[in-house]
Design an enzyme around this catalytic site. Sequence first.
Site, PDB file in Angstrom:
ATOM      1  CB  SER A 146      -0.894   0.020   1.249  1.00  0.00           C
ATOM      2  OG  SER A 146      -1.558   1.265   1.379  1.00  0.00           O
ATOM      3  CE1 TYR A 161      -3.956  -2.098   5.133  1.00  0.00           C
ATOM      4  CE2 TYR A 161      -3.281   0.189   4.845  1.00  0.00           C
ATOM      5  CZ  TYR A 161      -3.698  -1.011   4.308  1.00  0.00           C
ATOM      6  OH  TYR A 161      -3.843  -1.143   2.950  1.00  0.00           O
TER       7      TYR A 161
END
Length: 268
Positions: A146, A161
Amino acid sequence: MEVTKLFSVKDQTVLVTGGSRGIGKMISEAFVRNGAKVYISSRDKKACDQTAAELTAFGPGQCIAIPSDLGTDAGIDHLVTSLKERESKLDVLINNSGAVWGGGFEAHTEKAWHKIMDLNVKAPFFLIKRLLEIMDRNSRIINIGSVAGCLPQPDIGTFAYDTSKAAIHHLTRVLALELAPRGITVNAIAPGFVPTKMSKQISTATGLGMDELAHGVPLQRAGRDFDMAGAAIYYASPAGAWVTGTILTVDGGQIGAASAGFSGASKL
C-alpha cells in the site's frame, strides 16, 4: 516476442488470497478472463463461493474457492493442504488478504496490533514458505502492499496497518534475494486510492468523501480494476520475468508528488 505472448498468463495456476472482493477480486477476474485457473480464498465462505461462480462465468479460465481464515494458523494450514491436494504446481501466488484497524493511537490495543500483523505480514510469509514445495523456477510471488507503507498517512490513525504494509514491502525485498537462486521472483504492488470496502474506512476516518479523496490524487481519479489487474499481470507474465524485489506504486502519482514536496498528495 508478440505482445499477446509477452503479457500472457494463459493456463497459469494462480492463488489469490482475499480474492472474493476489492483489489483481490479485480486481479482474480483479470487472470480468469485471460485463461488462468484461479484459486481464491477468504474467511467468508458465502462471498468466496459467490465470487468463484461469478468469475468462472466470464471464462475462458476458471475460479475455484477455498475459504480460509488466514489470520489463524489453522486457516493457513487448511489453505495450503487443500491447494496441494488439488495442484502439483503453483505458478503465481498473490498475497492480497489484509485488514485495517483505525481509531487513532489510543485505540490500538495489543489484540488489534496482533490481528493486523498476523494477517498482513505473518500469513504471507508462512504461505510462501509452505507453498515453495509446489513452485518452480518460473513461479512468481506478488505481495499487495500500500502507499500507506511508503509514506506516513496523516489524520487516519492506522498505525498497525501502515506498519504492516511497510513490513510487507521490505519482506518482498528480502525474499526476492532469498528466492532468486531458485528462479522465483518476488515483487509487490502498492495501490493508492482504490474504491473498496477498506477505502470507505479512510473516508470515514478523514471525513472526506470518496470524490474528495480522488481529487487528492495527481491524476485526478481513483484507481480502477484494470489498474490493479495490469500491474499483477505484468509481474506474472513473461514481460516481468527479469523483475524481482520491486515495489510498484500504482497510485496515480501520489507517492511521487508527496516525495517531491507537493502538499495534499499524501492525504490517503
